[in-house]
Design an enzyme around this catalytic site. Structure first.
Site, PDB file in Angstrom:
ATOM      1  N   GLY A  36       0.841  -1.207   0.000  1.00  0.00           N
ATOM      2  CA  GLY A  36       0.000   0.000   0.000  1.00  0.00           C
ATOM      3  C   GLY A  36       0.873   1.253   0.000  1.00  0.00           C
ATOM      4  CG  HIS A  37       3.346   2.187   3.417  1.00  0.00           C
ATOM      5  ND1 HIS A  37       3.445   1.080   4.212  1.00  0.00           N
ATOM      6  CD2 HIS A  37       2.754   3.148   4.180  1.00  0.00           C
ATOM      7  CE1 HIS A  37       2.943   1.349   5.411  1.00  0.00           C
ATOM      8  NE2 HIS A  37       2.503   2.590   5.420  1.00  0.00           N
ATOM      9  NE  ARG A 194      -2.301   0.851  14.807  1.00  0.00           N
ATOM     10  CZ  ARG A 194      -2.314   2.144  14.495  1.00  0.00           C
ATOM     11  NH1 ARG A 194      -2.840   2.534  13.347  1.00  0.00           N
ATOM     12  NH2 ARG A 194      -1.805   3.053  15.304  1.00  0.00           N
TER      13      ARG A 194
HETATM   14  P1  AMP Z   1       0.881   4.846   7.779  1.00  0.00           P
HETATM   15  O1  AMP Z   1       2.290   4.359   7.656  1.00  0.00           O
HETATM   16  O2  AMP Z   1      -0.084   3.786   8.217  1.00  0.00           O
HETATM   17  O3  AMP Z   1       0.762   6.132   8.550  1.00  0.00           O
HETATM   18  O4  AMP Z   1       0.424   5.202   6.310  1.00  0.00           O
HETATM   19  C1  AMP Z   1       1.142   6.101   5.509  1.00  0.00           C
HETATM   20  C2  AMP Z   1       0.355   6.412   4.269  1.00  0.00           C
HETATM   21  O5  AMP Z   1       0.096   5.203   3.562  1.00  0.00           O
HETATM   22  C3  AMP Z   1      -1.009   7.043   4.569  1.00  0.00           C
HETATM   23  O6  AMP Z   1      -1.279   8.038   3.577  1.00  0.00           O
HETATM   24  C4  AMP Z   1      -1.944   5.880   4.418  1.00  0.00           C
HETATM   25  O7  AMP Z   1      -3.256   6.254   4.047  1.00  0.00           O
HETATM   26  C5  AMP Z   1      -1.282   5.099   3.297  1.00  0.00           C
HETATM   27  N1  AMP Z   1      -1.704   3.704   3.322  1.00  0.00           N
HETATM   28  C6  AMP Z   1      -1.690   2.848   4.390  1.00  0.00           C
HETATM   29  N2  AMP Z   1      -2.211   1.665   4.034  1.00  0.00           N
HETATM   30  C7  AMP Z   1      -2.581   1.774   2.733  1.00  0.00           C
HETATM   31  C8  AMP Z   1      -3.184   0.881   1.800  1.00  0.00           C
HETATM   32  N3  AMP Z   1      -3.534  -0.359   2.124  1.00  0.00           N
HETATM   33  N4  AMP Z   1      -3.407   1.330   0.545  1.00  0.00           N
HETATM   34  C9  AMP Z   1      -3.064   2.594   0.189  1.00  0.00           C
HETATM   35  N5  AMP Z   1      -2.486   3.480   1.028  1.00  0.00           N
HETATM   36  C10 AMP Z   1      -2.242   3.073   2.279  1.00  0.00           C
END
Ligand code: AMP
Length: 288
Positions: A36-37, A194
């Site tokens: 996703g990232h 998570r």
């Molecule tokens: P985090 O590391 O969880 O703070 O996420 C960092 C960025 O990655 C944020 O903009 C999230 O919305 C995005 N993100 C997290 N999980 C996903 C996913 N499954 N698909 C797309 N973007 C994601």
């Protein structure tokens, strides 16, 4: 690929890029990177082109966690994160320490916060009252340090993306916010750092969030008109309730632009859910 620890050093690099006309794409993350990232990194690269610069920040921001939340055990894998960033052609990984980002906070010498006051009222903002102030503060700080032309956020955190977009408009940040689609596992579970907390049994049950989203879509499609939100919510609650490890925090239907809850659900209405699977709180959302 450069690894930068100090905000001032990052700012110097960004200013050099700016002077030479090199566009900057930025993906803020808390690390423990997954596909996703990486899809956001690719979207940033597409926006700035091969001659542009892509910055990924890796920073588990303490001000967006409540004292009861998982800050200290948030998953980390620094080496793997770097390997993935290198593989994706990232130019700079910005990974500051708490001391560098919030100099003097513990000593009471840090006292400036950014707060969005409308879109943060419901959903995650209601469930986690101090969360968004932490998010907008760190994102504003990161924007001032990385000086991006384009910043990419994930639709997985729909409300966060909307709040950041509003902050950028309200505070005149000279950059474009791009929201990239939610990346999912083959069975539909939204990718999340998570998810690693889930036991095998919980992992199997976690797919119920995706099934709830699919059911809402199917019901709206089948009627061809609008449905009562409370009745649909009750049916989704029953579906989620079939999983013994699931405990609902919220299931909400709302207008995707204003974040205001709606009484009737039709195509284009946004559904967002927060569900504990065991001790792990998962969120998901999508248009029905
Ligand atoms: P985090 O590391 O969880 O703070 O996420 C960092 C960025 O990655 C944020 O903009 C999230 O919305 C995005 N993100 C997290 N999980 C996903 C996913 N499954 N698909 C797309 N973007 C994601």
């Amino acid at each position: 690929m450069r690894i930068v620890r100090l905000p001032a050093a990052m700012q110097r690099i960004a200013l050099q890029w700016k002077r030479s006309g090199c566009p900057i794409g930025f993906v803020p993350t808390m690390g423990f990177l997954h596909e996703g990232h990486l899809s956001l990194v690719r979207a940033a690269r597409r926006r700035v082109g091969p001659a542009g610069a892509v910055v990924v920040s890796i920073y588990v921001n303490p001000t967006q966690f409540a004292p009861t939340e998982d800050l200290s055990r948030y998953p980390r894998d620094w080496k793997e994160d770097l390997r993935l960033c290198r593989r994706e052609g990232v130019d700079v990984v910005f990974a500051p320490t708490d001391a560098a980002m919030y100099a003097g906070r513990d000593a009471g010498d840090y006292s400036t916060y950014v707060a969005e006051e409308q879109l943060t009222r419901g959903l995650e903002g209601a469930a986690r009252p101090t969360h968004f102030r932490g998010v907008t503060t760190i994102v504003a700080k990161l924007f001032n340090v990385v000086l991006p032309d384009v910043a990419v956020f994930g639709a997985k955190d729909w409300q966060q993306a909307a709040v950041v977009r509003r902050m950028v408009a309200d505070l005149n940040f000279p950059l474009k916010v791009v929201v990239a689609p939610t990346h999912r596992e083959p069975d539909g579970l939204a990718m999340s750092s998570r998810n690693v907390y889930l036991s095998a049994e919980e992992r199997a049950q976690a797919v119920v969030l995706w099934r709830a989203l699919q059911q809402a879509r199917a019901e709206v499609k089948a009627t061809g008109k609008s449905l009562r939100a409370d009745a649909l919510r009750a049916r989704l609650t029953a579906l989620i309730g079939t999983q013994p490890a699931a405990r609902i925090d919220y299931v909400e239907f709302f207008d995707p632009d204003t974040m205001v809850p709606v009484d009737r659900v039709s195509r284009g209405t946004q559904l967002a859910m927060a569900v504990f699977i065991g001790k792990t709180r998962l969120i998901d959302n999508g248009k029905v």
